[in-house]
Design an enzyme around this catalytic site. Structure first.
Site, mmCIF file in Angstrom:
data_model
loop_
_atom_site.group_PDB
_atom_site.id
_atom_site.type_symbol
_atom_site.label_atom_id
_atom_site.label_comp_id
_atom_site.label_asym_id
_atom_site.label_seq_id
_atom_site.Cartn_x
_atom_site.Cartn_y
_atom_site.Cartn_z
ATOM 1 N N CYS A 186 0.842 -1.191 0.000
ATOM 2 C CA CYS A 186 0.000 0.000 0.000
ATOM 3 C C CYS A 186 0.876 1.238 0.000
ATOM 4 C CB CYS A 186 -0.916 0.015 1.224
ATOM 5 S SG CYS A 186 -2.031 -1.392 1.323
ATOM 6 N N ASP A 241 13.240 -8.750 -12.295
ATOM 7 C CA ASP A 241 13.630 -8.428 -10.924
ATOM 8 C C ASP A 241 13.343 -9.582 -9.971
ATOM 9 O OD1 ASP A 241 10.752 -8.047 -10.255
ATOM 10 O OD2 ASP A 241 10.995 -6.246 -11.460
ATOM 11 N N CYS A 257 5.151 -14.684 2.663
ATOM 12 C CA CYS A 257 5.424 -13.435 3.370
ATOM 13 C C CYS A 257 4.235 -13.070 4.243
ATOM 14 C CB CYS A 257 5.683 -12.297 2.376
ATOM 15 S SG CYS A 257 5.900 -10.690 3.175
ATOM 16 N N CYS A 259 14.970 -7.649 5.515
ATOM 17 C CA CYS A 259 14.142 -8.831 5.732
ATOM 18 C C CYS A 259 14.302 -9.742 4.525
ATOM 19 C CB CYS A 259 12.679 -8.452 5.910
ATOM 20 S SG CYS A 259 11.613 -9.908 6.118
#
Length: 449
Positions: A8, A339, A375, A424
């Site tokens: 977001c 990517d 995730c 992370c």
């Protein structure tokens, strides 16, 4: 079964032209969420306007610009929890508070039957305030019990705006100034493009309160280690952004350089998958001395397939997403740069299109490690079954995608390229930097879309 997605964008303005700046800021953060958009402001109490779709579809610009409030927060949504409905679009508000939130509260389901984690945040803070607690106390109380990723802006009926970043710093949040107005944004690029000045990154664990008179107070909860999401650098953030002082663009260039150095391929041309892969491909081309060709043309109407809410919608987007420059690829050995590869839908179709256009060989090189784990800190892959690399090696993946070869960066190579170790990497390693250990089976059952 509860469902999940995410990423977001949030924006807040305190001062003149507040709602206009927030509206324009959301448009500049549109890449972070395309499901819904909304703005809360104070005008005889808290008012919230929101709608489904892109910012210009969800919000009537003419009506928005007539609002004269000096206090506003805004949100573009790509949902981590809940559904794509107007009711669950953000900001979420009541008569006292409004919340615009980016992230995922991994343990929100333990506190009651909430449809979204944002609903939980609003209810939790509201209960403390109703009991007479100060809003900063309420936020600290929330930070004490919440586990997960959150950068958020909060507006209350006393015309105060708070900006909050979780103690691990999973999600970016920046403070700036446009003229005399104080602003907060998910990315500094939006502030700069609006003609503003970036003042600082909101620190992990920091709470910044801006009073109606413009007085700024800062508080902080303890933060022992930082774990900013690696995907902010790899994919999500705009290339012209900096996160905690590290350039997204230069990180992507270095991802490509290291990819070329450690994962070479014999080829005639380097072809990027637009858009976020372009700097990675530039880095690969520079290091390998293989010329770069823009042989994939992204259609103007295409949206980011990764952040579509369902797999059916992702696949429908793919149908119109890319055109091929046949003269650039016919008879050529191609290094195809992406990517990341999550589900493999996009890559499989691109390889098929390149083959049909006469490509001789296709060697895929990926500017991130293999995504093997779900995730629960704010990105849309909540289930191992969705991940093409969850239980396959590179040879198996290449065969499924139809590529001649595929190679990924290692975690250490990625960290070297980005230039910071405090990232992370849970989706690559299965090591989750949360307060507690959670059963993956339980989390998948709660968050699976």
């Amino acid at each position: 079964m509860m469902k999940i997605k995410e990423h977001c964008g949030i924006f807040a303005t305190i001062g003149e032209n507040s709602v206009k700046y927030t509206y324009d800021g959301l448009k500049l953060l549109q890449h972070r969420g395309q499901e819904s958009a909304g703005i809360s402001y104070v005008e005889d109490g808290i008012k919230t306007i929101k709608g489904l779709g892109l910012v210009e579809e969800a919000l009537n610009e003419k009506e928005v610009l007539q609002i004269k409030s000096k206090f506003s927060i805004g949100h573009v949504r790509y949902s981590t929890t809940g559904k794509t409905t107007l009711q669950e679009a953000q900001p979420l508000s009541n008569e006292k508070l409004s919340i615009a939130f980016n992230g995922t509260i991994a343990n929100y389901f333990e506190f009651g039957n909430y449809s979204t984690d944002t609903e939980f945040i609003l209810d939790f803070l509201s209960k403390d305030i109703k009991e007479g607690k100060d809003i900063v106390y309420a936020v600290k109380h929330f930070m004490d019990i919440a586990d997960g990723a959150y950068s958020m802006v909060i507006l209350d009926d006393k015309k105060r705006v708070l900006a909050v970043r979780d103690p691990k710093g999973f999600r970016p949040l920046v403070m700036g100034k446009i003229g005399e107005s104080i602003v907060f944004s998910s990315e500094d690029s939006a502030i700069k493009q609006l003609g503003g000045k970036v003042l600082k990154d909101v620190l992990p664990g920091e709470i910044i309160l801006v009073n109606p008179d413009g007085k700024i107070l800062s508080d902080k909860v303890p933060s022992t280690s930082f774990h900013t999401c690696a995907f902010e650098y790899i994919y999500f953030s705009r290339a012209d952004s900096k996160i905690d002082g590290v350039s997204v663009y230069m990180s992507r260039i270095r991802l490509g350089e290291i990819l070329a150095k450690n994962h070479p391929a014999k080829a005639d041309i380097v072809v990027p998958v637009p858009e976020s892969s372009r700097p990675i491909a530039i880095g690969y081309s520079r290091e390998s001395k293989i010329p770069l060709e823009e042989a994939l043309i992204r259609t103007i109407v295409s949206k980011r397939s990764f952040i579509m809410p369902t797999n059916d919608k992702r696949k429908s987007v793919l149908e119109e997403k890319f055109g091929i420059v046949e003269d650039a690829v016919k008879g050529k050995r191609i290094v195809l740069i992406d990517d990341s590869i999550v589900r493999g839908n996009t890559m499989k179709r691109i390889i098929m299109l390149l083959r049909n256009s006469g490509a001789k060989e296709i060697h895929v090189r990926v500017g991130s490690p293999m995504i093997k784990y779900p995730c629960y800190m704010g990105i849309d892959f909540p289930s191992r079954s969705e991940l093409i690399a969850s239980n396959k090696d590179e040879n198996e993946i290449a065969k499924i995608l139809g590529a001649d070869s595929i190679e990924y960066l290692t975690v250490d190579e990625m960290k070297q390229a980005i230039g910071r170790d405090s990232l992370c990497t849970a989706c690559f390693t299965g090591i989750y930097p949360l307060k507690r250990n959670y059963s993956l089976q339980v989390m998948e059952s709660v968050f699976n879309r």
